[in-house]
Design an enzyme around this catalytic site. Structure first.
Site, mmCIF file in Angstrom:
data_model
loop_
_atom_site.group_PDB
_atom_site.id
_atom_site.type_symbol
_atom_site.label_atom_id
_atom_site.label_comp_id
_atom_site.label_asym_id
_atom_site.label_seq_id
_atom_site.Cartn_x
_atom_site.Cartn_y
_atom_site.Cartn_z
ATOM 1 C CD GLU A 176 35.058 16.191 21.405
ATOM 2 O OE1 GLU A 176 35.986 17.180 21.357
ATOM 3 O OE2 GLU A 176 35.012 15.286 22.761
ATOM 4 C CD GLU A 295 34.364 11.691 22.326
ATOM 5 O OE1 GLU A 295 35.039 11.641 23.194
ATOM 6 O OE2 GLU A 295 34.057 11.636 21.184
HETATM 7 O O1 AHR Z 1 37.713 9.740 23.679
HETATM 8 C C1 AHR Z 1 38.841 10.527 23.675
HETATM 9 C C2 AHR Z 1 38.632 11.500 22.989
HETATM 10 O O2 AHR Z 1 37.763 12.558 23.840
HETATM 11 C C3 AHR Z 1 38.043 11.220 21.966
HETATM 12 O O3 AHR Z 1 38.497 11.729 21.345
HETATM 13 C C4 AHR Z 1 37.481 12.812 21.404
HETATM 14 O O4 AHR Z 1 35.911 13.190 20.924
HETATM 15 C C5 AHR Z 1 36.799 14.004 23.031
HETATM 16 O O5 AHR Z 1 37.746 14.538 23.131
#
Ligand code: AHR
Length: 502
Positions: A176, A295
């Protein structure tokens, strides 16, 4: 039971989207909250193995058959010194984790995690730190993990008791990096350049690896999708995947709107695909970029509680969303969305796996149990392997706060040619009415329904706890197949898995 809603589908063997890459049923363990400490690892737990990993959690994970697990972050990775997590455990430093404002004891690191993952049959998707670190740390970690021996870092691995290289295939170039919250946040230009140069060097160390370039953190990022276009302009020929991240929540308690959020996910995938193809055209490239949705989940229940936690403790209960029944429905829809995009989404990680926004919860020293979202994930992982077929759907639709023409029926179909099994996943988004489904499966001659699993509950807010599993599937669905047609009643607000075989 009477029902007004009727939906029709046509499923045909020749409507092939693509083979589902089993890695879309991947997940994620970050050094965050109780994911590692108290989740997968707890040496004092009665079920702990010789390495200190919980046996009860491993048993649940084996059911899920998770093909790949992303590690060690997440936001955590952007401040992580991987060297802190290898070598004699009693000599490892405790560090401030600035991403989550905790203390990281480093009792679990690269070697322990990879060994644990391989014990449950999972590959590791390793992320490198492009926040506080860069090319040098990334190439050293890769050499440590994958080089056979005879060099400083590979010999250090042997000295640490791991003679054989780990052969980690998939590597994420940071996490990210578009997000201002990220340690070492970068502009698209800065990230694109760094990711390209890191990719080049990593491929020199090990040409067999696959690389994932960071895409946007979610669809509402002001830089989306310009971030993808600009970064890929640098990295297109050097990487294999671009990442997508997305979490949803039902903050306004508007469930009809909430269940339509998978349409946003669908749009996200379309937009990233188009952006990749634009760069492909611009570069006159022969290569097609694939997507890693590494994610995705529901995340909002724990937001308030997290603001009240004291900083700088080890493994506090962070991001411990307790999922309800409607969350399981949306998670189901998100899975169906990715199955329908099997031609481009080749990897995905349910974020995360244990305790932290997870399908599995544990008590420190106590029980482990399945959250509601465990079930759609389990069913997709069990029955969603094969060729994704494009269902042609005729469903009544509704308008919600943020979406129009939302089909009440959400679906995906997977044909496993080897086992000659056909699975129809069907979700009824209607909150008050059941639906009669009619599905033409004429091309599957001689197939019969072998099981109709249903996840349903009167109370959309019902949750599972250590003491009681209120939300769990039953196999009492009424689907039948006659004369090339499957008919089934789909209860209001329900997740259905209709399995057929010859
Ligand atoms: O999964 C939780 C968080 O969400 C992770 O660390 C991050 O990559 C995202 O913002």
């Amino acid at each position: 039971m009477t029902s007004m809603l009727k939906s029709r589908m046509v499923v045909d063997k020749s409507f092939r989207i693509a083979e589902v890459d089993s890695r879309v049923y991947g997940s994620f363990i970050e050094h965050l909250g109780r994911a590692v400490y108290g989740g997968i690892y707890e040496p004092s737990h009665p079920t702990a193995d010789a390495d200190g990993f919980r046996g009860d959690v491993k048993e649940l994970l084996k059911q899920l058959n998770v093909p790949i697990i992303r590690y060690p972050g997440g936001n955590f990775v952007s401040g992580y010194n991987w060297e802190d997590g290898v070598g004699p455990v009693d000599q490892r430093p405790k560090r401030l984790d600035l991403a989550w404002r905790t203390v990281e004891p480093n009792e679990v690191g690269t070697n322990e995690f990879i060994k644990w993952a391989s014990g449950i049959g999972s590959e590791v998707m390793m992320a490198v730190n492009l926040g506080t670190r860069g090319i040098d740390a990334a190439r050293n970690l890769l050499e440590y993990c994958n080089h056979p021996g005879g060099t400083y870092w590979s010999d250090l691995r042997s000295k640490h008791g791991v003679k054989e290289p780990h052969r980690i295939k998939t590597w994420c170039l940071g996490n990210e990096m578009d997000g201002p919250w990220q340690i070492g946040h970068k502009t698209a230009e800065e990230y694109g350049r760094l990711a390209l140069e890191t990719a080049k060097v990593m491929r020199q160390v090990d040409p067999s690896i696959e690389l994932v370039s960071c895409g946007s953190s979610h669809t509402a990022m002001p830089t989306f999708p310009q971030w993808e276009a600009e970064t890929l302009d640098h990295t297109y020929e050097a990487v294999d995947y671009i990442s997508l991240h997305q979490y949803y929540g039902n903050r306004d308690n508007d469930t009809a709107n909430y269940l339509a959020r998978s349409m946003d996910m669908d749009h996200f995938i379309h937009t990233v695909t188009s952006t990749c193809d634009y760069i492909k055209a611009k570069k006159r490239s022969k290569k097609t970029m694939m997507l890693s949705f590494d994610e995705w989940n529901v995340w909002y229940h724990s937001n308030d509680a997290d603001t009240k936690l004291d900083p700088w403790t080890i493994a506090p209960p962070q991001l411990e969303d307790v999922y309800n029944f409607e969350d399981a429905l949306l998670v189901g829809s998100m899975l169906l969305t990715m199955i329908r995009h099997a031609d481009r989404v080749k990897m995905a990680c349910l974020a995360q796996l244990v305790n932290v926004i997870a399908p599995i919860m544990t008590e420190n020293g106590g029980r482990a149990w399945k959250q509601t979202i465990f079930y759609p994930y389990l069913h997709a992982s069990q029955y969603g392997r094969g060729v994704s077929l494009m269902p042609v759907v005729d469903s009544p639709v509704y308008d919600a706060q943020d979406y129009t023409d939302v089909p009440y029926l959400d679906s995906a179909v997977v044909y496993n040619e080897e086992s000659e099994e056909l699975t129809i996943f069907a979700l009824n988004r209607h909150l008050e009415e059941g639906m009669e489904l009619e599905c033409d499966v004429r091309s599957f001659e001689g197939y019969k329904v072998t099981q109709h699993l249903v996840l349903e509950h009167e109370d959309l807010k019902a949750v599972n706890t250590a003491a009681e599993e209120k939300v769990k599937p039953h196999a009492q669905g009424d689907a039948i197949c006659q004369d090339g047609k499957v008919t089934a009643h789909l209860s209001k607000a329900s997740w259905n898995v209709i399995r057929l075989s010859k």
